[in-house]
Design a protein around this motif. Sequence first.
Motif, mmCIF file in Angstrom:
data_model
loop_
_atom_site.group_PDB
_atom_site.id
_atom_site.type_symbol
_atom_site.label_atom_id
_atom_site.label_comp_id
_atom_site.label_asym_id
_atom_site.label_seq_id
_atom_site.Cartn_x
_atom_site.Cartn_y
_atom_site.Cartn_z
ATOM 1 N N VAL A 18 0.841 -1.203 0.000
ATOM 2 C CA VAL A 18 0.000 0.000 0.000
ATOM 3 C C VAL A 18 0.869 1.243 0.000
ATOM 4 O O VAL A 18 0.591 2.225 -0.706
ATOM 5 N N VAL A 19 1.938 1.230 0.769
ATOM 6 C CA VAL A 19 2.850 2.376 0.803
ATOM 7 C C VAL A 19 3.446 2.616 -0.578
ATOM 8 O O VAL A 19 3.522 3.769 -1.051
ATOM 9 N N ASN A 20 3.878 1.559 -1.249
ATOM 10 C CA ASN A 20 4.426 1.719 -2.608
ATOM 11 C C ASN A 20 3.367 2.232 -3.578
ATOM 12 O O ASN A 20 3.651 3.005 -4.489
ATOM 13 N N ASP A 21 2.104 1.767 -3.351
ATOM 14 C CA ASP A 21 1.022 2.167 -4.240
ATOM 15 C C ASP A 21 0.610 3.622 -4.004
ATOM 16 O O ASP A 21 0.112 4.297 -4.908
ATOM 17 N N LYS A 22 0.800 4.113 -2.783
ATOM 18 C CA LYS A 22 0.349 5.458 -2.410
ATOM 19 C C LYS A 22 1.507 6.457 -2.285
ATOM 20 O O LYS A 22 1.354 7.500 -1.623
ATOM 21 N N ARG A 23 2.615 6.159 -2.925
ATOM 22 C CA ARG A 23 3.771 7.055 -2.795
ATOM 23 C C ARG A 23 3.443 8.472 -3.258
ATOM 24 O O ARG A 23 3.829 9.449 -2.617
ATOM 25 N N SER A 24 2.722 8.577 -4.353
ATOM 26 C CA SER A 24 2.378 9.921 -4.842
ATOM 27 C C SER A 24 1.432 10.628 -3.878
ATOM 28 O O SER A 24 1.555 11.837 -3.638
ATOM 29 N N ASP A 25 0.474 9.894 -3.290
ATOM 30 C CA ASP A 25 -0.447 10.503 -2.314
ATOM 31 C C ASP A 25 0.316 10.977 -1.084
ATOM 32 O O ASP A 25 0.041 12.055 -0.542
ATOM 33 N N ILE A 26 1.270 10.143 -0.649
ATOM 34 C CA ILE A 26 2.070 10.520 0.515
ATOM 35 C C ILE A 26 2.880 11.774 0.224
ATOM 36 O O ILE A 26 2.994 12.680 1.060
ATOM 37 N N ALA A 27 3.433 11.820 -0.984
ATOM 38 C CA ALA A 27 4.232 12.994 -1.368
ATOM 39 C C ALA A 27 3.383 14.255 -1.368
ATOM 40 O O ALA A 27 3.822 15.319 -0.898
ATOM 41 N N VAL A 28 2.154 14.170 -1.879
ATOM 42 C CA VAL A 28 1.260 15.328 -1.893
ATOM 43 C C VAL A 28 0.945 15.766 -0.473
ATOM 44 O O VAL A 28 0.944 16.958 -0.141
ATOM 45 N N LEU A 29 0.655 14.773 0.399
ATOM 46 C CA LEU A 29 0.360 15.103 1.794
ATOM 47 C C LEU A 29 1.552 15.798 2.455
ATOM 48 O O LEU A 29 1.382 16.743 3.232
ATOM 49 N N ARG A 30 2.747 15.323 2.142
ATOM 50 C CA ARG A 30 3.936 15.940 2.743
ATOM 51 C C ARG A 30 4.132 17.371 2.242
ATOM 52 O O ARG A 30 4.548 18.249 3.019
ATOM 53 N N THR A 31 3.840 17.611 0.972
ATOM 54 C CA THR A 31 4.047 18.963 0.416
ATOM 55 C C THR A 31 3.069 19.976 0.989
ATOM 56 O O THR A 31 3.358 21.182 1.010
ATOM 57 N N ILE A 32 1.896 19.516 1.454
ATOM 58 C CA ILE A 32 0.926 20.457 2.026
ATOM 59 C C ILE A 32 1.082 20.584 3.538
ATOM 60 O O ILE A 32 0.230 21.167 4.214
ATOM 61 N N GLY A 33 2.160 19.969 4.065
ATOM 62 C CA GLY A 33 2.477 20.202 5.470
ATOM 63 C C GLY A 33 2.252 19.057 6.415
ATOM 64 O O GLY A 33 2.423 19.226 7.637
ATOM 65 N N THR A 34 1.888 17.868 5.925
ATOM 66 C CA THR A 34 1.687 16.720 6.816
ATOM 67 C C THR A 34 3.029 16.251 7.364
ATOM 68 O O THR A 34 3.989 16.078 6.610
ATOM 69 N N SER A 35 3.106 16.055 8.659
ATOM 70 C CA SER A 35 4.363 15.654 9.287
ATOM 71 C C SER A 35 4.610 14.160 9.096
ATOM 72 O O SER A 35 3.677 13.390 8.852
ATOM 73 N N PRO A 36 5.878 13.725 9.191
ATOM 74 C CA PRO A 36 6.165 12.282 9.108
ATOM 75 C C PRO A 36 5.405 11.469 10.156
ATOM 76 O O PRO A 36 4.976 10.341 9.883
ATOM 77 N N ALA A 37 5.211 12.023 11.365
ATOM 78 C CA ALA A 37 4.470 11.297 12.410
ATOM 79 C C ALA A 37 3.020 11.073 12.000
ATOM 80 O O ALA A 37 2.435 10.007 12.267
ATOM 81 N N SER A 38 2.422 12.074 11.311
ATOM 82 C CA SER A 38 1.042 11.914 10.854
ATOM 83 C C SER A 38 0.938 10.858 9.758
ATOM 84 O O SER A 38 -0.031 10.090 9.709
ATOM 85 N N GLN B 51 10.295 10.751 0.358
ATOM 86 C CA GLN B 51 10.725 12.098 -0.043
ATOM 87 C C GLN B 51 9.808 12.612 -1.147
ATOM 88 O O GLN B 51 9.703 11.992 -2.213
ATOM 89 N N PRO B 52 9.096 13.728 -0.931
ATOM 90 C CA PRO B 52 8.133 14.222 -1.934
ATOM 91 C C PRO B 52 8.744 14.443 -3.306
ATOM 92 O O PRO B 52 8.161 14.052 -4.321
ATOM 93 N N ALA B 53 9.889 15.065 -3.384
ATOM 94 C CA ALA B 53 10.483 15.376 -4.697
ATOM 95 C C ALA B 53 10.790 14.106 -5.464
ATOM 96 O O ALA B 53 10.536 14.001 -6.676
ATOM 97 N N GLU B 54 11.325 13.104 -4.766
ATOM 98 C CA GLU B 54 11.682 11.855 -5.443
ATOM 99 C C GLU B 54 10.443 11.084 -5.859
ATOM 100 O O GLU B 54 10.412 10.475 -6.934
ATOM 101 N N ALA B 55 9.392 11.106 -5.025
ATOM 102 C CA ALA B 55 8.180 10.365 -5.337
ATOM 103 C C ALA B 55 7.414 10.979 -6.501
ATOM 104 O O ALA B 55 6.752 10.284 -7.273
ATOM 105 N N LEU B 56 7.475 12.310 -6.644
ATOM 106 C CA LEU B 56 6.691 13.003 -7.695
ATOM 107 C C LEU B 56 7.514 13.268 -8.943
ATOM 108 O O LEU B 56 7.021 13.883 -9.871
ATOM 109 N N ARG B 57 8.761 12.764 -8.996
ATOM 110 C CA ARG B 57 9.635 13.085 -10.125
ATOM 111 C C ARG B 57 9.050 12.591 -11.429
ATOM 112 O O ARG B 57 9.148 13.295 -12.441
ATOM 113 N N TYR B 58 8.455 11.412 -11.449
ATOM 114 C CA TYR B 58 7.968 10.862 -12.717
ATOM 115 C C TYR B 58 6.448 10.913 -12.830
ATOM 116 O O TYR B 58 5.866 10.202 -13.639
ATOM 117 N N GLU B 59 5.812 11.687 -11.983
ATOM 118 C CA GLU B 59 4.338 11.803 -12.065
ATOM 119 C C GLU B 59 3.943 12.825 -13.121
ATOM 120 O O GLU B 59 4.605 13.829 -13.321
#
Length: 416
Positions: free
Chosen positions: A296-316, A408-416
Amino acid sequence: MFRPYEFFVGLRYLRAKRRNHFISFISVTSVLGITVGVAALITVMSVMNGFEKELRDRILGMVSHASITSYGGRVSDWESLREEIRGDERVLGSAPFIEREGMLARQGELTGGMIRGILPDEEPAVSDVGNEMLEGQLENLAAGEYRVILGSELARSLRVSVGDQVFLMVPEGNVTVAGFRPRMRRFDVAGLFEVGMYEYDRSHAFIHLDDARTLYRFNEGEVGGIRLKLNDMFEAPAVARDIAANLGSGYFVRDWTRQHANFFAALQIEKTVMFIILFLIVAVAAFNIISTLVMVVNDKRSDIAVLRTIGTSPASVMGIFIVQGTVIGIVGTLVGLGLGVALASNVESIVPWLEDVFNTEFLPADVYYISDLPSDLQWSDVTRITGLAFVLTVLSTIYPAWRASRTQPAEALRYE
């Protein structure tokens, strides 16, 4: 209604329609694995508790909760000793006895056994033998009549029934010119009992206490000891210690746990090993949760990256996936809890139904004394099983959730 952000997103991921059906399959497999593991553990532990309780009850049908003997093997003033014991409110009943080895013979058949002299009127106060009579009753034993009550297997080995006669020989006798001659006496078979334990049904016989005195040359008023029945058999070790301390030196007090310590220790080891083996089912299901969340984490990498860019903390981010895996564990544990309790509560009805369906007999009565599967559901076991299963599923979410928080948001969204 207010819900934490991580809880809301984690539940949404569970409800969302997955693009990867294999992930959904592993999630269902994880839930089923936890369900089966928890249900199997509750059912099997309940059955093992039932077997232990059944065996304990059958053993204590012959063996008293505690017994008082002297180091010389004979108690002379047993009536005053019993009056002293009766002051202890934890003692419900007491009865004198003489127990010695003997040989039983009839028409070429010869076998050894334990001969117990009892008072028929007082024996029911310390044992359940009177309720396990196949033929006759304890009251058939009368002083001076030389009657004996045999265990069912002992009677079968001697090929005797009620009304037949047997010869009882004791390992004491007289030395004559012809050599040593053991004392021998003819007894009439007055009854048969069966407590359901081969060890006792094959080796025990009852005679009247006065006849035992005569046979084993006890003096008038002497007995081998006093058997006790307690209000709580699990307190037998403590009660035995207290009685021994009050009686002082010269007396030996033994409780049932010491007499059968190895047997019940073996049962406890079997329960522990069975618990560990079956808990591996839950462990495998927990590893499936790890696999599910990693994918699921591999499948949602782009979603996680988006959440991180809008300010979601690693703990969240960690909290989101911990919630997702924990919900899978809770569902599997609760369903397994309900199924396990239902099976354990109705196993005595389910097994006969299965025997009828498959036209077989799991525990043949001619092979096993306990031909039914007993069940004793203990809520302490249920709490321990469900608690460990829940903790294991929560722990299995930590590594995938930690990996998600390291995205890492930048790495996850590089090929999106």
